[in-house]
Write a protein that holds these residues in place. Structure first.
Motif, short mmCIF file in Angstrom:
data_model
loop_
_atom_site.label_atom_id
_atom_site.label_comp_id
_atom_site.label_asym_id
_atom_site.label_seq_id
_atom_site.Cartn_x
_atom_site.Cartn_y
_atom_site.Cartn_z
N GLU A 194 82.62 27.38 34.80
CA GLU A 194 82.83 28.42 35.82
C GLU A 194 84.23 29.00 35.66
OE1 GLU A 194 83.54 27.62 40.27
OE2 GLU A 194 81.38 28.02 40.14
N LEU A 195 84.33 30.33 35.70
CA LEU A 195 85.62 30.98 35.46
C LEU A 195 85.93 32.03 36.51
CD1 LEU A 195 85.55 31.87 31.63
CD2 LEU A 195 86.78 29.98 32.70
N SER A 196 87.22 32.25 36.71
CA SER A 196 87.71 33.46 37.37
C SER A 196 88.94 33.92 36.61
CB SER A 196 88.05 33.20 38.85
OG SER A 196 89.16 32.32 38.96
N VAL A 197 89.11 35.24 36.50
CA VAL A 197 90.22 35.81 35.74
C VAL A 197 90.88 36.89 36.57
CG1 VAL A 197 90.91 36.96 33.61
CG2 VAL A 197 88.97 35.38 33.59
N SER A 198 92.20 36.85 36.65
CA SER A 198 92.94 37.87 37.39
C SER A 198 94.09 38.39 36.53
CB SER A 198 93.48 37.30 38.71
OG SER A 198 94.38 36.24 38.47
N THR A 199 94.61 39.55 36.89
CA THR A 199 95.75 40.14 36.20
C THR A 199 96.65 40.85 37.20
OG1 THR A 199 96.42 41.54 34.34
CG2 THR A 199 94.60 42.33 35.70
N GLU A 200 97.81 41.24 36.75
CA GLU A 200 98.75 41.96 37.60
C GLU A 200 98.96 43.37 37.05
OE1 GLU A 200 102.38 39.81 37.91
OE2 GLU A 200 101.53 38.20 39.16
N VAL A 201 98.92 44.36 37.95
CA VAL A 201 99.16 45.75 37.56
C VAL A 201 100.17 46.35 38.52
CG1 VAL A 201 96.87 46.04 36.56
CG2 VAL A 201 97.24 46.60 38.97
N SER A 202 100.91 47.32 38.03
CA SER A 202 101.87 48.04 38.86
C SER A 202 101.38 49.46 39.08
CB SER A 202 103.25 48.07 38.20
OG SER A 202 103.79 46.76 38.12
N VAL A 203 101.20 49.84 40.34
CA VAL A 203 100.74 51.18 40.71
C VAL A 203 101.72 51.75 41.72
CG1 VAL A 203 98.86 52.55 41.66
CG2 VAL A 203 98.36 50.50 40.31
N PHE A 204 102.34 52.86 41.37
CA PHE A 204 103.34 53.49 42.23
C PHE A 204 104.45 52.51 42.61
CE2 PHE A 204 99.29 55.71 43.36
CZ PHE A 204 99.58 56.92 42.71
N GLY A 205 104.84 51.70 41.61
CA GLY A 205 105.95 50.78 41.81
C GLY A 205 105.59 49.50 42.53
N LEU A 206 104.34 49.34 42.92
CA LEU A 206 103.90 48.13 43.61
C LEU A 206 103.08 47.26 42.66
CD1 LEU A 206 102.76 49.61 47.06
CD2 LEU A 206 104.92 48.43 46.54
N THR A 207 103.44 45.99 42.56
CA THR A 207 102.71 45.05 41.70
C THR A 207 101.64 44.35 42.52
OG1 THR A 207 104.66 44.67 40.31
CG2 THR A 207 102.90 43.03 40.22
#
Length: 278
Positions: A194-207
């Protein structure tokens, strides 16, 4: 008198109800007890399999073969090879050949690895004394569990992968037919990832942390072993579906997802055709 009779009837009903529950539980947990070698590990033992791989998304099916062989023995167990140290076509062949196996009269233990069945992500889960089956365990009993977290970079974006791995004893069968051949005294077990995958993105200066793969079962393998013969068949379901919103966001940010299918569903089946035991 009527009150006394009512109380007696109440106690009698409760007693019969509890006995019924106990009987049901006993029936559910009842498992035929087996012992013996369900994967004979002697040097040069060999098993030949037909492999069928079906992509449920495209309805494409490919057929191939695996030759599984006991290659060597060391202090921690036996090492198996497949296709003359080539690539395994059967999912279970791949699992059995990633490390050392050790055998008792009731168990098979692996100190190998299991890889993530998603293109684009590269990591292996290291197994430590993982029970692949236990012929004395009840049907449905968890034999081995392992959880952890991996961090990885994906095109400049930090990826966090959380996993949970389970092996579960399934039913012991008096017999099972595979490709027209009947095998007696068969034990079976499941391996699930069983897996879960997440990532971080920056949109309009907000991570922000967003889910790329919501928690789901991406691998499930049912394996069947016959006494004094070995693995006779295995059915593996491999599949996942990426979070559509996250895929859209990453594409808008210019991430190339061409090498990462947004969803897949594969059935991999291997069936024993012949074997040679020393």
């Amino acid at each position: 008198m009527k009150l006394t009779q009512s109380i007696l009837l109440l106690f009698l009903s409760l007693f019969l109800f509890n006995c019924s529950d106990d009987s049901d539980d006993s029936e559910i947990n009842n498992q035929i007890q087996f012992s013996g070698e369900f994967l004979p590990l002697s040097i040069d033992n060999q098993w030949n399999y037909d492999i069928e791989n079906t992509n449920n998304n495209t309805n494409e099916t490919t057929n191939s073969q695996d030759v599984l062989k006991v290659e060597s023995e060391n202090a921690s167990g036996f090492s198996l090879s497949v296709n003359d140290n080539g690539v395994a076509n059967g999912t279970m062949s791949g699992i059995l050949t990633t490390g050392d196996l050790s055998l008792t009269e009731t168990t098979l233990v692996s100190n190998g690895t299991i890889g993530l069945p998603i293109d684009g992500f590269d990591f292996n889960i290291v197994l430590e004394n993982a029970l692949l089956y236990n012929t004395e365990a009840p049907n449905g009993e968890i034999l081995y569990t392992q959880s952890g977290t991996f961090a990885q970079d994906f095109q400049g974006y930090p990826i966090t992968i959380n996993y949970s791995l389970f092996s579960t004893q399934l039913e012991n069968l008096e017999n099972l037919e595979v490709l027209g051949a009947n095998f007696d005294t068969v034990t079976s077990a499941n391996i699930s990832l069983e897996l879960s995958v997440s990532t971080e993105v920056s949109v309009f200066g907000l991570t922000q942390t967003i889910s790329l793969l919501d928690t789901q079962n991406v691998l499930s393998v049912d394996a069947f072993y016959a006494k004094d013969i070995g693995l006779i068949t295995a059915n593996a379901n491999i599949g996942y579906s990426l979070n559509e919103n996250t895929v859209t966001i990453l594409q808008q940010l210019g991430v190339d997802l061409s090498m990462l299918p947004t969803s897949t569903s594969i059935l991999n089946t291997q069936e024993l055709t012949s074997y040679t035991l020393q």
